[in-house]
Design a protein around this motif. Sequence first.
Motif, PDB file in Angstrom:
ATOM      1  N   ILE A 158      69.217 104.912  19.885  1.00  0.00           N
ATOM      2  CA  ILE A 158      68.479 105.053  21.152  1.00  0.00           C
ATOM      3  C   ILE A 158      67.217 105.900  20.927  1.00  0.00           C
ATOM      4  O   ILE A 158      66.146 105.595  21.462  1.00  0.00           O
ATOM      5  CB  ILE A 158      69.387 105.656  22.258  1.00  0.00           C
ATOM      6  CG1 ILE A 158      70.566 104.709  22.556  1.00  0.00           C
ATOM      7  CG2 ILE A 158      68.606 105.889  23.551  1.00  0.00           C
ATOM      8  CD1 ILE A 158      71.627 105.294  23.465  1.00  0.00           C
ATOM      9  N   ILE A 159      67.350 106.944  20.109  1.00  0.00           N
ATOM     10  CA  ILE A 159      66.172 107.776  19.792  1.00  0.00           C
ATOM     11  C   ILE A 159      65.067 106.909  19.167  1.00  0.00           C
ATOM     12  O   ILE A 159      63.908 106.941  19.586  1.00  0.00           O
ATOM     13  CB  ILE A 159      66.533 108.934  18.825  1.00  0.00           C
ATOM     14  CG1 ILE A 159      67.391 109.970  19.545  1.00  0.00           C
ATOM     15  CG2 ILE A 159      65.269 109.602  18.261  1.00  0.00           C
ATOM     16  CD1 ILE A 159      67.806 111.164  18.705  1.00  0.00           C
ATOM     17  N   TRP A 160      65.464 106.100  18.171  1.00  0.00           N
ATOM     18  CA  TRP A 160      64.473 105.225  17.494  1.00  0.00           C
ATOM     19  C   TRP A 160      63.835 104.275  18.510  1.00  0.00           C
ATOM     20  O   TRP A 160      62.637 104.009  18.451  1.00  0.00           O
ATOM     21  CB  TRP A 160      65.154 104.421  16.373  1.00  0.00           C
ATOM     22  CG  TRP A 160      65.460 105.263  15.162  1.00  0.00           C
ATOM     23  CD1 TRP A 160      64.787 106.385  14.750  1.00  0.00           C
ATOM     24  CD2 TRP A 160      66.512 105.062  14.208  1.00  0.00           C
ATOM     25  NE1 TRP A 160      65.352 106.898  13.619  1.00  0.00           N
ATOM     26  CE2 TRP A 160      66.417 106.100  13.246  1.00  0.00           C
ATOM     27  CE3 TRP A 160      67.516 104.110  14.061  1.00  0.00           C
ATOM     28  CZ2 TRP A 160      67.289 106.208  12.171  1.00  0.00           C
ATOM     29  CZ3 TRP A 160      68.377 104.223  12.983  1.00  0.00           C
ATOM     30  CH2 TRP A 160      68.266 105.264  12.047  1.00  0.00           C
ATOM     31  N   LEU A 161      64.677 103.762  19.418  1.00  0.00           N
ATOM     32  CA  LEU A 161      64.182 102.823  20.420  1.00  0.00           C
ATOM     33  C   LEU A 161      63.116 103.489  21.297  1.00  0.00           C
ATOM     34  O   LEU A 161      62.033 102.931  21.526  1.00  0.00           O
ATOM     35  CB  LEU A 161      65.355 102.332  21.273  1.00  0.00           C
ATOM     36  CG  LEU A 161      65.111 101.104  22.138  1.00  0.00           C
ATOM     37  CD1 LEU A 161      64.912  99.872  21.264  1.00  0.00           C
ATOM     38  CD2 LEU A 161      66.314 100.876  23.068  1.00  0.00           C
ATOM     39  N   TYR A 162      63.428 104.704  21.762  1.00  0.00           N
ATOM     40  CA  TYR A 162      62.464 105.426  22.615  1.00  0.00           C
ATOM     41  C   TYR A 162      61.180 105.750  21.843  1.00  0.00           C
ATOM     42  O   TYR A 162      60.082 105.681  22.378  1.00  0.00           O
ATOM     43  CB  TYR A 162      63.084 106.706  23.182  1.00  0.00           C
ATOM     44  CG  TYR A 162      63.984 106.458  24.378  1.00  0.00           C
ATOM     45  CD1 TYR A 162      63.510 105.755  25.487  1.00  0.00           C
ATOM     46  CD2 TYR A 162      65.279 106.952  24.408  1.00  0.00           C
ATOM     47  CE1 TYR A 162      64.331 105.529  26.580  1.00  0.00           C
ATOM     48  CE2 TYR A 162      66.106 106.729  25.498  1.00  0.00           C
ATOM     49  CZ  TYR A 162      65.628 106.012  26.591  1.00  0.00           C
ATOM     50  OH  TYR A 162      66.426 105.788  27.667  1.00  0.00           O
ATOM     51  N   GLU A 163      61.363 106.093  20.561  1.00  0.00           N
ATOM     52  CA  GLU A 163      60.194 106.404  19.730  1.00  0.00           C
ATOM     53  C   GLU A 163      59.326 105.160  19.551  1.00  0.00           C
ATOM     54  O   GLU A 163      58.101 105.224  19.588  1.00  0.00           O
ATOM     55  CB  GLU A 163      60.626 106.961  18.372  1.00  0.00           C
ATOM     56  CG  GLU A 163      61.037 108.428  18.454  1.00  0.00           C
ATOM     57  CD  GLU A 163      61.513 109.012  17.135  1.00  0.00           C
ATOM     58  OE1 GLU A 163      61.569 110.249  17.044  1.00  0.00           O
ATOM     59  OE2 GLU A 163      61.855 108.225  16.209  1.00  0.00           O
ATOM     60  N   LYS A 164      60.019 104.022  19.405  1.00  0.00           N
ATOM     61  CA  LYS A 164      59.304 102.755  19.254  1.00  0.00           C
ATOM     62  C   LYS A 164      58.519 102.438  20.527  1.00  0.00           C
ATOM     63  O   LYS A 164      57.442 101.831  20.486  1.00  0.00           O
ATOM     64  CB  LYS A 164      60.317 101.638  18.974  1.00  0.00           C
ATOM     65  CG  LYS A 164      59.719 100.446  18.241  1.00  0.00           C
ATOM     66  CD  LYS A 164      60.797  99.422  17.966  1.00  0.00           C
ATOM     67  CE  LYS A 164      60.164  98.046  17.811  1.00  0.00           C
ATOM     68  NZ  LYS A 164      61.162  96.990  17.831  1.00  0.00           N
ATOM     69  N   TRP A 165      59.106 102.867  21.646  1.00  0.00           N
ATOM     70  CA  TRP A 165      58.441 102.623  22.942  1.00  0.00           C
ATOM     71  C   TRP A 165      57.346 103.658  23.225  1.00  0.00           C
ATOM     72  O   TRP A 165      56.809 103.723  24.329  1.00  0.00           O
ATOM     73  CB  TRP A 165      59.472 102.638  24.083  1.00  0.00           C
ATOM     74  CG  TRP A 165      60.350 101.413  24.104  1.00  0.00           C
ATOM     75  CD1 TRP A 165      60.131 100.244  23.449  1.00  0.00           C
ATOM     76  CD2 TRP A 165      61.589 101.251  24.823  1.00  0.00           C
ATOM     77  NE1 TRP A 165      61.137  99.353  23.701  1.00  0.00           N
ATOM     78  CE2 TRP A 165      62.051  99.940  24.549  1.00  0.00           C
ATOM     79  CE3 TRP A 165      62.348 102.063  25.656  1.00  0.00           C
ATOM     80  CZ2 TRP A 165      63.234  99.434  25.085  1.00  0.00           C
ATOM     81  CZ3 TRP A 165      63.519 101.559  26.188  1.00  0.00           C
ATOM     82  CH2 TRP A 165      63.959 100.257  25.895  1.00  0.00           C
TER      83      TRP A 165
END
Lengths: 335, 149
Positions: free
Chosen positions: B44-51
Amino acid sequence: MNTRIGRQTVKIENPPVILDAAAIVGVKEGQGPLRDSFDKILTDDTLGEKSWEKSESTLQRQTALLALEKAHLKQNEIDYILAGDLLNQCVGAHYSVRDLDIPFLGLYGACSTMTESMSIAGMLIGGGGAQRVMCLTSSHFCSSERQFRNPLEYGGQRTPSAQWTVTGAGCAVLGAKGDGPKITHVTTGKVIDKGVTDISNMGAAMAPAAIDTLSAHFNETGMKPSDYDMILTGDLGVIGSDILTELMLKEGFDIRRNHRDCGKLIFDIEKQDVHAGGSGCGCCGSVFCGYIFKELKRHNLKKILVMATGALMNPMVVEQGESIPAIAHAVTIEN
Amino acid sequence: MKNEMTNKEYNEYIKTKTPNSKIFSNCAKAFLVGGIICVIGQCIIWLYEKWGLDKESAATCTSITLIFFGALLTGLDIYPKIAKFAGAGTIVPITGFANSVVSPALEAKTEGMVLGVGAKIFTIAGPVILYGIFASAIAGTVYWIVSLF
């Protein structure tokens, strides 16, 4: 008249008859090995009520009315109703009898309430103080979890020694005259506390009380374990039963052959994942008023001793550092 | 009882009669499920960072997301079923904290929003909140004293 034959035991000279009995249990109990012996199995443990406390009192009331119906009696023919449950201030009983028109005596003996009520009813009728008495008790898994343990949705693990509170109620109607099994002896327990503080090990906390009452019963009546077809305890569960039979042997009484425990009978311990077995007032209540009463009626059992045990536990006082006192009351039932 | 045991003797005796929890398999299950929750959190952290969120905001949003799902699964009665298997694996992560707040709240609904939910929501999480704040205050004070020199 009743004859007192020992420090704890009364022989009832005019033994009251168990005219009829009714048992209603919850969904999980209805999936257990005794499913065919209950009068009714709930399809919804809420019973359509908005709170678990209300569910329990409705369960109790339905059981009382069913027992009356089965005994072909009306409320005005009953002299007393003796009822109790596990909840604070016995709300299960108080709100169930609120709608009944019967003189009421409330009892709290924790899980020993079924035999406590039958003891008192037996002596009341035997002593001429009443003609017909109802003995009623219940427990509900959800209301008990709430009061004694954690919220239902809390994610925790139960210890292997923990027991599963039975959702169920039992009601026995006793009368001075009639056909049926009779209550001939009553042995009243003393409060026994061996210093157990683990609220997840009720069987171990209650076993010493069971040993004390059972030994007193045999010593005062002169009866032997072999005189009974069955010695039925309430909810000692796997661990408590093991302790009871082993320590009774040391007391000189071998009950291994005929000892049974309602907490072990009501569930399939392994398949239903109930750890050390069932517990609660409704455990002995529903197993006795359902399965055992039917076995007595069919004359498959001639003479039994029923001894429900109760852990007189209050979570707050245990948190204050106190141990768990326990009690056991026994009644002899003969056909 | 003829063969009277002292309380101490009886408590010693019942230990021999009481099965222990299966510590090894419980630890393994806790490690497995707790680890899976942490892996999900990392994803989820990576996802938010990607966003486009920075690292700190992504971590905060991940905590919020995990708390949301912990609460949701508690309400759907799924969390306690996972917890029965996982034990400490579901208690320790932040989802367990959500469960410990939501479960008493759900149950106290019958006593109303103020004296029920309001008063009882922190009955399980209360000690964690109190001593968590207390410990962070002490740590902050120590840090402040050390930073003076």
